[in-house]
Scaffold this motif. Structure first.
Motif, PDB file in Angstrom:
ATOM      1  N   PRO A 597       0.830  -1.212   0.000  1.00 35.71           N
ATOM      2  CA  PRO A 597       0.000   0.000   0.000  1.00 35.71           C
ATOM      3  C   PRO A 597       0.860   1.255   0.000  1.00 35.71           C
ATOM      4  N   LYS A 619      -3.107   1.669  -4.303  1.00 35.97           N
ATOM      5  CA  LYS A 619      -3.679   2.968  -3.956  1.00 35.97           C
ATOM      6  C   LYS A 619      -4.404   2.933  -2.608  1.00 35.97           C
ATOM      7  N   ALA A 620      -4.613   4.134  -2.066  1.00 37.77           N
ATOM      8  CA  ALA A 620      -5.435   4.296  -0.869  1.00 37.77           C
ATOM      9  C   ALA A 620      -6.649   5.149  -1.205  1.00 37.77           C
ATOM     10  N   LEU A 621      -7.736   4.936  -0.499  1.00 37.63           N
ATOM     11  CA  LEU A 621      -8.938   5.745  -0.666  1.00 37.63           C
ATOM     12  C   LEU A 621      -8.791   7.053   0.112  1.00 37.63           C
ATOM     13  N   ASP A 622      -9.697   7.962  -0.110  1.00 40.91           N
ATOM     14  CA  ASP A 622      -9.633   9.258   0.566  1.00 40.91           C
ATOM     15  C   ASP A 622      -9.746   9.131   2.080  1.00 40.91           C
ATOM     16  N   ASN A 623     -10.403   8.063   2.561  1.00 42.29           N
ATOM     17  CA  ASN A 623     -10.554   7.878   4.007  1.00 42.29           C
ATOM     18  C   ASN A 623      -9.371   7.144   4.636  1.00 42.29           C
ATOM     19  N   TYR A 625      -8.238   4.145   3.855  1.00 43.50           N
ATOM     20  CA  TYR A 625      -8.302   2.699   3.718  1.00 43.50           C
ATOM     21  C   TYR A 625      -7.576   2.255   2.441  1.00 43.50           C
ATOM     22  N   ILE A 626      -7.109   1.017   2.430  1.00 46.75           N
ATOM     23  CA  ILE A 626      -6.567   0.436   1.205  1.00 46.75           C
ATOM     24  C   ILE A 626      -7.684   0.348   0.176  1.00 46.75           C
ATOM     25  N   ASP A 627      -7.397   0.711  -1.050  1.00 47.09           N
ATOM     26  CA  ASP A 627      -8.359   0.599  -2.141  1.00 47.09           C
ATOM     27  C   ASP A 627      -8.455  -0.875  -2.526  1.00 47.09           C
ATOM     28  N   GLY A 629     -10.467  -2.498  -4.380  1.00 45.06           N
ATOM     29  CA  GLY A 629     -10.644  -2.729  -5.811  1.00 45.06           C
ATOM     30  C   GLY A 629      -9.313  -2.716  -6.545  1.00 45.06           C
ATOM     31  N   ASP A 630      -8.492  -1.718  -6.249  1.00 51.40           N
ATOM     32  CA  ASP A 630      -7.166  -1.637  -6.874  1.00 51.40           C
ATOM     33  C   ASP A 630      -6.296  -2.798  -6.421  1.00 51.40           C
ATOM     34  N   GLU A 657      -8.741  -1.465   9.560  1.00 51.49           N
ATOM     35  CA  GLU A 657      -9.569  -1.580   8.358  1.00 51.49           C
ATOM     36  C   GLU A 657     -10.423  -2.844   8.434  1.00 51.49           C
TER      37      GLU A 657
END
Length: 969
Positions: A597, A619-623, A625-627, A629-630, A657
């Motif tokens: 990550p 990638k990471a999400l805006d919050n 968390y690990i993305d 989906g990616d 998470e």
């Protein structure tokens, strides 16, 4: 609970600072009970409800009694084993005032230079000492051990020669007479990088353009002082580089490596006043020609100036560090052995050049006496050129070994016909009777001749040192105990440590290092044990190793443990090697892709590259968390070659998470393994576990979760725990494999398939006692409570600060784990204030800054740990809230955007008492911004340090005396 049960559990409230203060804290958070907070924070799918399989808690007195009894199972023989580890006399003034002093051992790595000038000066002394003795212009502030330092030199040479992806020179020459443990680690580190290690005799080695470098030992594994000058020239002629493993005490008498043409010198500074401790911790050294200053591994202390143009020290060239270079790093070094480097430096300061040379002469004279006596009895030596070590040729070692053991003497049995004898400063003349008697016929009485004025006859002329060393006043002043005591105290007073105030560094877990955990380290039955003594002489250590391994397996939920990695980064590397070895054993050598990550600590990608992995960033999400989906897409994309993933849990953003088990399942479905970085284990122990989330292997930072002190930048320990299917792939060690080979071919049978990651079998074994003591005094209940209260304290501080600061990233229920991130970026626009300004201003309030700009630039990450009491948590929050008011004054125009307490922080005592005060705010506001500061003021010894000046004008040794005079003028 009766009185006796209370006594056994007495350590729990002594370690956990907020016991009894929960109601007010829980109200501030907005929950009714601690259980409710934990349920909101840790996903129910990974909660561990059963009690840890650990012993019940015991009192501090019971712990000390138990460890004293266990220590007596270690046998303190006279040790003449050598092999890079030697008896030493720790000066009492250093033992008491540095080694046993929380003012030194509870400091953090000196990233905040203004409140670290004491240890920075001591580390600069260490660098000067190493540079002077090795004859090379630049040295770092220590590495983990001699073997890994040698491997780091190989790695640096490899990348220096092969600067593109196309490898032109892949061979590294290792002389046969390098220490076995160094060979072992070199082989381990070379394989993943595609380096071909070639062993041989340097005298007839065929070196061509396919070699990028070489390493030799001086004096070598057999004690022989060899002339490497021609060999070094041959390596240089084909464009390669040469490292020389060496001995600092020997170099007081021998021509230094730099004068012989070596590019790098490495070794162990242990014999400069650092206890053996069954292998560590000790400070390795690494010095080099100036050409390598931007490629050197480890930390370098440099000279700069502060905002008032006064001399100031700092860590130089920090852009070299792995947390910045990440997967482009050529080393994963994240720590050093600062406490032990400081001890070694103080040893040199106390003895001075003359004292060190006298010690070396005594040792060499003792070796000469023994050599002459042995030869008089008809035995031959392998070499006539030696410093402290001789190797005797015999027909069969068995009778000599039996006789030595009857006399409680350890010799080094190199093979069936060669016995090594290494002398050190602890040996006195009376010891020679028993030692020489090992080679006597049991009829004639032992006798030997001695003339204390004898010349040293066994130092070859080319190797007799003529250059001066340690000429700086610091090494020629503090030779009385009074002077030395005051010098140590003077430096200590410049540094903020845990005996001053809370150090709330996120992801660093600066918890209490209890005195009862530390005391046994000085006991001789722990401190005087050589790492290569026979197993029956180290049964006390074996019990600690076995029981601590079982405790760590219980806490992680895993099945097997290796205690060998001697830092967190080494643990990462060892864990990844274990995964690599597993795939190789299954015929899946192609599995070399690792998913990491983007939020991961920089050591993760750096360690992955060192282990031969290809890093794919997720990638990471805006919050925060690990993305997923990616993550899933990249796992499927690289399915055929997926080795695994490296994840930190809770994440470096301080959150648990909820989809962690899904992430682990995705990796397993694609044939990969899950490595969990244990940096944040202080939020897991007793409540969940790496096994519960689905991981296969993890490393643990014993210097974080399990109470080993940080020592100002080391020592540390990074053991790894694994599931059963990975147990066969853990690191091994050359000392655990018996060899019957002859001299010159030892390497053929001493390496297991997996090799070693550290010089000693159990890494820095002596400090395992600290983590053992921590777990024994807390017990199963206390370990769980420590985690609960770490989470409680973090959420309480978050609750106090969140109305005035933006808090980045929380779990779905609005809670954090054991740490949280405060966003300071908005203030850059509103007030021109940056994270560094806040960090420096906190010094005026008596606090070390939290972790700055990691994992998010422009933020601070706060981790209070379980050890702080509520009053200290409140003081820190009050300080930050007061700083927020100071920022508001700038925002509202009440305070100047350039001339304000934040921009000018920290304020030194000198700046406040000067007759010239030109600032728009008062002296009192500068130095005593809140009432509590007046009760316990800590003064930064320098103003804000100028990093740019120090890097542009790199000075990494003690400057000439004239530079101080110019400053005073």
């Amino acid at each position: 609970m009766n009185l006796f049960e209370q006594q056994s559990r007495e350590f729990i409230p002594r370690h956990i600072g907020t016991v009894g203060q929960e109601p007010e804290m829980l109200r501030a958070i907005g929950v009714k009970t601690l259980d409710e907070l934990i349920d909101k924070t840790i996903p129910s799918s990974i909660r561990t409800r059963s009690c840890l399989n650990l012993p019940e808690a015991i009192s501090e007195a019971e712990l000390l009694s138990e460890l004293k009894n266990i220590s007596l199972h270690n046998k303190t023989f006279g040790n003449y084993i050598g092999q890079g580890y030697y008896g030493t006399i720790v000066p009492s003034v250093i033992l008491r005032n540095v080694f046993e002093n929380p003012g030194w051992y509870t400091q953090y790595t000196p990233y905040q230079a203004e409140i670290s000038q004491g240890r920075l000066e001591s580390l600069l002394n260490f660098q000067t000492m190493v540079s002077d003795l090795t004859g090379l212009p630049i040295a770092n502030a220590s590495l983990l051990d001699e073997a890994t330092a040698a491997a780091e030199a190989m790695n640096m040479f490899f990348h220096q020669v092969n600067k593109t992806d196309e490898i032109k020179s892949a061979k590294f020459f290792v002389d046969d007479e390098i220490f076995p443990q160094t060979k072992d680690v070199i082989v381990t580190r070379a394989a993943p990088l595609g380096i071909s290690v070639v062993f041989g005799d340097y005298r007839n080695a065929r070196i061509d353009e396919t070699f990028f470098g070489a390493i030799v030992q001086y004096p070598n594994n057999l004690g022989s002082i060899e002339d490497y000058r021609d060999f070094i020239s041959r390596v240089h002629n084909v464009g390669g580089y040469v490292a020389m493993a060496t001995d600092l005490l020997a170099l007081t008498l021998l021509t230094p490596p730099g004068e012989l043409g070596a590019d790098v010198a490495v070794g162990n500074a242990q014999r400069f006043g650092v206890p053996l401790g069954y292998g560590g911790p000790h400070a390795a050294f690494f010095s080099a020609k100036d050409d390598f200053k931007r490629a050197m591994p480890g930390r370098i202390i440099g000279v700069s100036i502060d905002a008032e143009n006064n001399r100031a020290l700092r860590m130089a060239l920090q852009t070299r560090e792995q947390h910045i270079k990440r997967e482009k790093a050529t080393s994963n070094i994240c720590t050093a052995q600062a406490l032990l480097a400081n001890m070694a430096a103080m040893y040199a300061v106390f003895h001075g050049p003359r004292g060190l040379k006298n010690i070396a002469k005594r040792v060499a004279l003792l070796a000469q006496i023994v050599a002459d006596a042995v030869q008089e009895r008809g035995f031959e030596l392998v070499s006539q050129n030696f410093f402290d070590t001789i190797v005797v040729t015999v027909t069969d070692i068995k009778p000599f070994k039996e006789k030595a053991e009857r006399q409680r003497i350890n010799l080094r049995y190199i093979d069936n016909t060669h016995i090594g004898i290494s002398l050190d400063e602890t040996v006195v003349l009376d010891d020679l009777y028993d030692l020489i008697n090992c080679f006597e016929n049991d009829v004639d009485p032992v006798a030997f001749s001695i003339n204390e004025d004898d010349e040293l006859e066994h130092l070859p002329s080319f190797a007799v040192r003529t250059s001066s060393f340690l000429t700086h006043p610091v090494f020629n002043t503090h030779h009385s105990e009074t002077q030395m005591m005051r010098y140590i105290k003077q430096l200590e007073n410049k540094d903020l440590s845990l005996n001053t105030s809370m150090i709330s560094l996120g992801s660093c877990t600066m918890k209490l290092n209890a005195a009862s955990e530390m005391i046994p380290l000085s006991w001789i039955h722990w401190s005087h044990i050589h790492p290569f003594v026979p197993a029956e002489q180290a049964k006390g250590y074996k019990r600690i190793v076995d029981e601590l391994s079982a405790y760590l397996n219980a806490i992680t939920g895993f099945d097997a443990c290796s205690l060998q990695p001697n830092s967190g980064a080494q643990g990462e590397f060892a864990g990844l090697l274990t995964i690599r070895n597993f795939h190789l054993a299954n015929g899946d050598a192609h599995r070399n892709v690792i998913l990491i990550p983007i939020s991961a600590h920089g050591t993760n990608p750096a360690s992955a590259v060192m282990a031969g992995m290809k890093v794919v960033v997720v990638k990471a999400l805006d919050n925060g968390y690990i993305d997923v989906g990616d993550f899933k897409a990249k796992a499927e994309q690289h399915s055929a070659n997926l080795a695994g993933t490296m994840i930190t849990y809770p994440s470096t953003y301080g959150i648990f998470e909820e989809e962690i088990k899904l992430i682990c399942d995705i990796v397993h479905q694609q044939g990969g393994q899950v490595y969990m970085d244990g940096a944040n284990m202080n939020a897991q122990s007793g409540l969940t576990s790496p096994a519960a989330i689905g991981a296969d292997v993890c490393h643990l930072n014993l210097h974080k979760t399990f109470s080993i002190p940080h020592g100002g930048g080391g020592p540390g320990m990074g053991p790894i725990c694994v599931k059963a299917h990975l147990a066969a792939h853990l690191p091994s060690h050359s000392s655990n494999v018996k060899s019957e080979t002859s001299i010159g071919a030892i390497h053929d049978s001493r390496f297991t398939i997996h090799g070693a990651v550290s010089a000693a079998p159990f890494g820095s074994a002596s400090i395992l006692l600290i983590s053992y003591a921590y777990i024994r005094m807390l017990g199963a209940e206390g370990v769980r409570k420590a985690t609960e209260y770490a989470i409680l304290n973090a959420n309480y501080m978050k609750a106090r600060l969140e109305n005035d600061f933006d808090i980045l990233y929380t779990g779905h229920n609005g809670t954090c784990a054991h740490e949280f991130i405060v966003d300071l970026r908005p203030f850059k626009t509103s007030a021109g204030v940056e994270a560094e300004d806040v960090a420096k201003r906190l010094m005026d309030y008596g606090f070390h800054a939290p972790t700055m700009s990691f994992p998010v630039p422009g933020t601070i990450m706060i981790e209070p740990t379980e050890s702080e009491d509520k009053a200290e948590l409140d003081r820190f929050c009050d300080a930050l809230l007061s700083i927020r008011e100071e920022i508001k004054e700038i925002e509202e125009g009440k305070s100047d955007r350039k001339d304000n307490p934040l921009k000018n922080a920290p304020h030194t005592q000198l700046s406040v008492v000067t007759s010239q005060w030109s600032h728009s705010y008062s002296r009192e506001k500068a130095a005593f911004p809140l009432g509590y500061v007046k009760q316990n003021k800590f003064w930064p010894s320098v103003a804000r340090v100028n990093n740019t000046v120090g890097d542009r004008n790199l000075i990494c040794v003690c400057e000439p005396t004239s530079s101080y005079a110019e400053q005073e003028a």
